[in-house]
Design a protein around this motif. Sequence first.
Motif, mmCIF file in Angstrom:
data_model
loop_
_atom_site.group_PDB
_atom_site.id
_atom_site.type_symbol
_atom_site.label_atom_id
_atom_site.label_comp_id
_atom_site.label_asym_id
_atom_site.label_seq_id
_atom_site.Cartn_x
_atom_site.Cartn_y
_atom_site.Cartn_z
ATOM 1 N N LYS A 47 127.257 20.285 -23.337
ATOM 2 C CA LYS A 47 125.984 19.791 -23.097
ATOM 3 C C LYS A 47 125.505 19.957 -21.590
ATOM 4 O O LYS A 47 126.109 19.810 -20.862
ATOM 5 N N TYR A 48 124.227 20.323 -21.610
ATOM 6 C CA TYR A 48 123.589 20.549 -20.280
ATOM 7 C C TYR A 48 122.154 20.162 -20.307
ATOM 8 O O TYR A 48 121.593 20.033 -21.514
ATOM 9 N N VAL A 49 121.448 19.925 -18.932
ATOM 10 C CA VAL A 49 120.110 19.472 -19.136
ATOM 11 C C VAL A 49 119.380 20.875 -18.683
ATOM 12 O O VAL A 49 119.616 21.412 -17.724
ATOM 13 N N LYS A 50 118.408 21.337 -19.510
ATOM 14 C CA LYS A 50 117.843 22.566 -19.419
ATOM 15 C C LYS A 50 116.540 22.223 -18.381
ATOM 16 O O LYS A 50 116.196 23.068 -17.780
ATOM 17 N N ASP A 51 115.640 21.227 -18.994
ATOM 18 C CA ASP A 51 114.577 20.830 -17.719
ATOM 19 C C ASP A 51 114.342 19.352 -18.008
ATOM 20 O O ASP A 51 114.784 18.569 -18.965
ATOM 21 N N SER A 61 111.735 20.307 -8.974
ATOM 22 C CA SER A 61 113.164 20.850 -9.766
ATOM 23 C C SER A 61 113.582 21.760 -9.240
ATOM 24 O O SER A 61 112.953 22.853 -8.893
ATOM 25 N N GLU A 62 114.920 21.969 -9.062
ATOM 26 C CA GLU A 62 115.680 23.190 -8.511
ATOM 27 C C GLU A 62 116.617 23.557 -9.894
ATOM 28 O O GLU A 62 117.175 22.657 -10.460
ATOM 29 N N ARG A 198 119.831 29.025 -17.690
ATOM 30 C CA ARG A 198 119.432 28.237 -16.530
ATOM 31 C C ARG A 198 119.235 27.039 -16.959
ATOM 32 O O ARG A 198 118.888 26.232 -17.790
ATOM 33 N N VAL A 199 120.065 26.195 -16.001
ATOM 34 C CA VAL A 199 120.063 24.847 -16.007
ATOM 35 C C VAL A 199 119.497 24.064 -14.774
ATOM 36 O O VAL A 199 119.322 24.857 -13.716
ATOM 37 N N LEU A 200 119.175 22.894 -15.092
ATOM 38 C CA LEU A 200 118.607 22.001 -14.184
ATOM 39 C C LEU A 200 119.730 21.430 -13.071
ATOM 40 O O LEU A 200 120.880 21.215 -13.436
ATOM 41 N N ASP A 201 119.448 21.767 -11.853
ATOM 42 C CA ASP A 201 120.465 21.628 -10.788
ATOM 43 C C ASP A 201 120.185 20.262 -9.902
ATOM 44 O O ASP A 201 121.020 19.541 -9.651
ATOM 45 N N GLU A 202 118.926 20.154 -9.550
ATOM 46 C CA GLU A 202 118.436 18.961 -8.630
ATOM 47 C C GLU A 202 117.124 18.486 -8.997
ATOM 48 O O GLU A 202 116.246 19.251 -9.280
ATOM 49 N N VAL A 203 116.861 17.115 -8.807
ATOM 50 C CA VAL A 203 115.358 16.634 -9.226
ATOM 51 C C VAL A 203 115.080 15.702 -8.075
ATOM 52 O O VAL A 203 115.722 14.860 -7.566
#
Length: 237
Positions: A47-51, A61-62, A198-203
């Motif tokens: 599981k990962y956060v895409k956006d 977002s990065e 492509r995954v969300l790294d930092e917000v």
Amino acid sequence: TEGVSHGDEASAKATVCEMGISLEEGRISVDVGMLIECHATKLDSVKYVKDLYSTTHRVSSEYKTLDFPSREKSSNGNFTLSDSMTLEEAGIVPSASIIDVAGSVYPESYSFGGDRCIINGRVRYDILLENEGEYSSAIVELPFKYETDAPDKFAAVPSDALFSGEVISTRARVDGERIGIDSEISMNGCSFEHAKTRVLDEVTFGESIGRAVGEYTVCYPEKHESLWSVAKRYGAP
């Protein structure tokens, strides 16, 4: 192996680390000790956060790209390598006799074509020699080319792969002015297919989004835009 079930990909190789041979009443008895190395792959979900976006604050977002390899095919096989060369090429004097020989396998490259995987490499043989009571050694290298079945999905686009080999048995002999080497070689390996995501790294959450009561926005999306991208642009649910 614990955790491995039917349908999972696996490969294994065994190395003889000790051997005892005895003769008793007309029979030969062999006791062998082996080290077995096994690799198995179990598919699992990640599981990962895409956006992400906020309906109340501006968001910066990065992203980063992750590479997910998955083992698609494991293979095991044996082949025979036989070749000869002159004693001069091998650096061996004609009067020397062979005491022992040991080999090591070095896979160097691979390629996928059609339904075949082609592995190229070399085998290094360390030869122990005796000549008039004096011991010496020589190193001989032979190239090899080994072919095995490959998954259909890799026929057009090669994937990553990892191969290893081992000399199971080998024999070297002097025949006139040439030395001949025969060996049985085991190969095992696995093929990998890679998927980049492509995954969300930092917000970072910034200023608040101000809205008037009854406010609405008319938007004409481009063809490449999605409902998500439009909602994210305006901070709308």
